[in-house]
Scaffold this motif. Structure first.
Motif, PDB file in Angstrom:
ATOM      1  N   UNK A 158     -27.438  40.919 -41.893  1.00  8.89           N
ATOM      2  CA  UNK A 158     -27.181  40.006 -42.995  1.00  8.89           C
ATOM      3  C   UNK A 158     -26.606  38.684 -42.501  1.00  8.89           C
ATOM      4  N   UNK A 159     -25.779  38.739 -41.472  1.00  2.00           N
ATOM      5  CA  UNK A 159     -25.207  37.500 -40.940  1.00  2.00           C
ATOM      6  C   UNK A 159     -26.281  36.549 -40.437  1.00  2.00           C
ATOM      7  N   UNK A 160     -27.405  37.095 -39.964  1.00  2.00           N
ATOM      8  CA  UNK A 160     -28.469  36.227 -39.458  1.00  2.00           C
ATOM      9  C   UNK A 160     -29.144  35.439 -40.570  1.00  2.00           C
ATOM     10  N   UNK A 161     -28.950  35.852 -41.830  1.00  2.00           N
ATOM     11  CA  UNK A 161     -29.515  35.088 -42.944  1.00  2.00           C
ATOM     12  C   UNK A 161     -28.920  33.695 -43.010  1.00  2.00           C
ATOM     13  N   UNK A 162     -27.777  33.508 -42.364  1.00  2.00           N
ATOM     14  CA  UNK A 162     -27.149  32.191 -42.351  1.00  2.00           C
ATOM     15  C   UNK A 162     -28.080  31.139 -41.738  1.00  2.00           C
ATOM     16  N   UNK A 163     -28.961  31.560 -40.836  1.00  2.78           N
ATOM     17  CA  UNK A 163     -29.857  30.598 -40.200  1.00  2.78           C
ATOM     18  C   UNK A 163     -30.842  29.986 -41.200  1.00  2.78           C
ATOM     19  N   UNK A 164     -31.134  30.711 -42.285  1.00  4.05           N
ATOM     20  CA  UNK A 164     -32.066  30.198 -43.285  1.00  4.05           C
ATOM     21  C   UNK A 164     -31.546  28.937 -43.952  1.00  4.05           C
ATOM     22  N   UNK A 165     -30.235  28.839 -44.122  1.00  2.81           N
ATOM     23  CA  UNK A 165     -29.660  27.648 -44.751  1.00  2.81           C
ATOM     24  C   UNK A 165     -29.936  26.408 -43.907  1.00  2.81           C
ATOM     25  N   UNK A 166     -29.800  26.534 -42.590  1.00  6.06           N
ATOM     26  CA  UNK A 166     -30.032  25.383 -41.715  1.00  6.06           C
ATOM     27  C   UNK A 166     -31.521  25.049 -41.635  1.00  6.06           C
TER      28      UNK A 166
ATOM     29  N   UNK B  90     -33.610  25.549 -44.078  1.00  7.49           N
ATOM     30  CA  UNK B  90     -33.906  24.911 -45.362  1.00  7.49           C
ATOM     31  C   UNK B  90     -33.430  23.470 -45.369  1.00  7.49           C
ATOM     32  N   UNK B  91     -32.299  23.191 -44.734  1.00  9.45           N
ATOM     33  CA  UNK B  91     -31.803  21.812 -44.658  1.00  9.45           C
ATOM     34  C   UNK B  91     -32.800  20.922 -43.913  1.00  9.45           C
ATOM     35  N   UNK B  92     -33.347  21.436 -42.822  1.00 10.08           N
ATOM     36  CA  UNK B  92     -34.363  20.667 -42.085  1.00 10.08           C
ATOM     37  C   UNK B  92     -35.564  20.373 -42.966  1.00 10.08           C
ATOM     38  N   UNK B  93     -35.989  21.387 -43.711  1.00  9.62           N
ATOM     39  CA  UNK B  93     -37.184  21.234 -44.544  1.00  9.62           C
ATOM     40  C   UNK B  93     -36.951  20.228 -45.666  1.00  9.62           C
ATOM     41  N   UNK B  94     -35.818  20.337 -46.336  1.00  7.37           N
ATOM     42  CA  UNK B  94     -35.546  19.433 -47.452  1.00  7.37           C
ATOM     43  C   UNK B  94     -35.287  18.004 -46.974  1.00  7.37           C
TER      44      UNK B  94
ATOM     45  N   UNK C  41     -30.857  20.360 -37.679  1.00  3.73           N
ATOM     46  CA  UNK C  41     -30.226  21.478 -36.982  1.00  3.73           C
ATOM     47  C   UNK C  41     -31.249  22.182 -36.097  1.00  3.73           C
ATOM     48  N   UNK C  42     -30.877  22.400 -34.848  1.00  3.51           N
ATOM     49  CA  UNK C  42     -31.684  23.178 -33.903  1.00  3.51           C
ATOM     50  C   UNK C  42     -30.915  24.466 -33.639  1.00  3.51           C
ATOM     51  N   UNK C  43     -31.359  25.559 -34.249  1.00  2.00           N
ATOM     52  CA  UNK C  43     -30.601  26.816 -34.225  1.00  2.00           C
ATOM     53  C   UNK C  43     -31.101  27.718 -33.097  1.00  2.00           C
ATOM     54  N   UNK C  44     -30.188  28.250 -32.318  1.00  2.00           N
ATOM     55  CA  UNK C  44     -30.512  29.201 -31.254  1.00  2.00           C
ATOM     56  C   UNK C  44     -29.699  30.478 -31.444  1.00  2.00           C
ATOM     57  N   UNK C  45     -30.278  31.603 -31.062  1.00  2.00           N
ATOM     58  CA  UNK C  45     -29.561  32.879 -31.061  1.00  2.00           C
ATOM     59  C   UNK C  45     -29.088  33.163 -29.641  1.00  2.00           C
TER      60      UNK C  45
ATOM     61  N   UNK D  99     -23.139  22.103 -30.696  1.00  2.00           N
ATOM     62  CA  UNK D  99     -22.245  21.421 -31.636  1.00  2.00           C
ATOM     63  C   UNK D  99     -21.421  22.412 -32.443  1.00  2.00           C
ATOM     64  N   UNK D 100     -22.064  23.479 -32.925  1.00  2.00           N
ATOM     65  CA  UNK D 100     -21.436  24.457 -33.810  1.00  2.00           C
ATOM     66  C   UNK D 100     -21.751  25.860 -33.310  1.00  2.00           C
ATOM     67  N   UNK D 101     -20.741  26.699 -33.222  1.00  2.00           N
ATOM     68  CA  UNK D 101     -20.942  28.085 -32.780  1.00  2.00           C
ATOM     69  C   UNK D 101     -20.589  29.000 -33.947  1.00  2.00           C
ATOM     70  N   UNK D 102     -21.534  29.863 -34.336  1.00  2.00           N
ATOM     71  CA  UNK D 102     -21.324  30.838 -35.397  1.00  2.00           C
ATOM     72  C   UNK D 102     -21.315  32.230 -34.774  1.00  2.00           C
ATOM     73  N   UNK D 103     -20.230  32.958 -34.963  1.00  2.00           N
ATOM     74  CA  UNK D 103     -20.115  34.299 -34.396  1.00  2.00           C
ATOM     75  C   UNK D 103     -20.486  35.303 -35.476  1.00  2.00           C
ATOM     76  N   UNK D 104     -21.630  35.954 -35.306  1.00  2.00           N
ATOM     77  CA  UNK D 104     -22.129  36.913 -36.287  1.00  2.00           C
ATOM     78  C   UNK D 104     -21.649  38.321 -35.934  1.00  2.00           C
ATOM     79  N   UNK D 105     -21.696  39.204 -36.925  1.00  2.00           N
ATOM     80  CA  UNK D 105     -21.296  40.594 -36.710  1.00  2.00           C
ATOM     81  C   UNK D 105     -22.057  41.483 -37.675  1.00  2.00           C
ATOM     82  N   UNK D 106     -22.087  42.774 -37.353  1.00  2.00           N
ATOM     83  CA  UNK D 106     -22.747  43.735 -38.222  1.00  2.00           C
ATOM     84  C   UNK D 106     -21.754  44.334 -39.201  1.00  2.00           C
ATOM     85  N   UNK D 107     -21.867  45.650 -39.441  1.00  3.86           N
ATOM     86  CA  UNK D 107     -21.018  46.294 -40.442  1.00  3.86           C
ATOM     87  C   UNK D 107     -19.862  47.066 -39.812  1.00  3.86           C
TER      88      UNK D 107
END
Length: 301
Positions: free
Chosen positions: A1-9, A11-15, A21-25, A53-61
């Motif tokens: 679920x945390x990986x869904x956060x990438x969809x927001x970025x 979508x920002x590029x598309x709009x 944003x250049x997103x890497x895992x 520029x920005x680091x997002x630390x994802x996690x599972x359950x």
């Protein structure tokens, strides 16, 4: 679920019609990483987090392990980069790295006590969807990470783009960082179509009296039959359920609008602000003005 956060970025590029944003895992070693449900994710190694520029630390359950290598990399990134975020239980990783000492933070409500025990130098605000304290961001459970991402987009590129992203992701509503994690509406649910229809009717018609007799008529039952069925399915009385629905609707208006409290009270069927205040005290333990002040501006530092 945390990986869904990438969809927001994305979508920002598309709009925006541009690569904002250049997103890497990333992972500690790089290469394929097996997700809980069996899919493999292709990742790059975290050799140099300072390149981002920005680091997002994802996690599972479950609370993730924080290795010395990861902790050191995050500490270096926090000193050199614009922001570091812990998504849901990812906040525990930031805590292990010492990045939450002296800062406000949030995480999944279920792990609040464990978080306080482990990181007493951090101020846990478990009633928040997400928090931005300087360069360190944290979010509550699961879907709140998407709210955090949209908050970052608003901080970077303005409210119009953030709202376009929220609409594009079919987010039910734009949630600011100060909102509560728990929704009273989750506690008022029912398995049968009959009672579900009554709840839907109540939510659409908050301006009406919504007496037990009126709701029973919607269910095509006598008041006594309806009350018995309603309590069996929801665990509460029709009157208490209506109060919870009214309070939830009013709380959202307090957090999402600048309408006068008196007007919100009328719109949600409380008739006046004093009656609404008493209901808020029963449901939330605090008054409408306190909740409005707690919501505050969007994810301010």
């Amino acid at each position: 679920m945390s990986l869904a956060v990438t969809s927001a970025f994305a979508a920002a590029n598309r709009h925006a019609g541009a690569v904002l944003y250049d997103v890497r895992l990333l992972s500690e070693q790089g290469g394929p990483v097996r997700a809980a449900l069996g899919a493999d994710l292709t990742t790059d190694p975290i050799r140099d987090l300072a390149a981002y520029d920005t680091i997002l630390v994802a996690a599972g359950i479950v609370i993730p392990e924080t290795t010395p290598i990861l902790a050191a990399a995050l500490r270096a990134a926090a000193r050199a980069r614009r922001r570091v975020a812990g998504l849901c239980l990812g906040s525990f990783v930031l805590g292990e790295a010492g990045l939450l000492d002296g800062r406000r933070a949030t995480t999944h409500w279920r792990y609040a006590q464990l978080f306080r025990d482990r990181y007493p130098a951090s101020t846990l605000e478990i009633d928040k969807i997400y928090i931005a304290d300087g360069t360190i961001w944290t979010s509550a459970g699961m879907s709140a990470a998407i709210d955090l991402a949209v908050g970052m987009i608003e901080r970077d590129h303005g409210r119009d783009l953030a709202h376009s992203v929220a609409r594009g992701l079919v987010m039910e509503r734009r949630r600011a960082g100060g909102q509560a994690q728990h929704s009273a509406l989750l506690d008022v649910d029912a398995p049968s179509d009959r009672v579900q229809a009554v709840l839907a009717y109540a939510r659409r018609n908050l301006h009406l009296p919504l007496t037990t007799e009126a709701l029973a008529a919607v269910a095509c039952l006598s008041p006594r039959q309806f009350t018995r069925l309603f309590r069996a399915e929801t665990g509460t009385s029709p009157a208490k359920a209506v109060e919870a629905i009214r309070v939830e609707a009013a709380r959202l208006m307090l957090e999402q609008s600048r309408l006068p409290i008196e007007e919100i009270a009328r719109e949600t069927g409380f008739a006046n602000r004093e009656r609404m205040r008493r209901s808020f005290l029963r449901v939330h333990g605090e008054g409408p003005r306190t909740i409005r002040q707690a919501a505050g501006p969007l994810a301010v530092a």
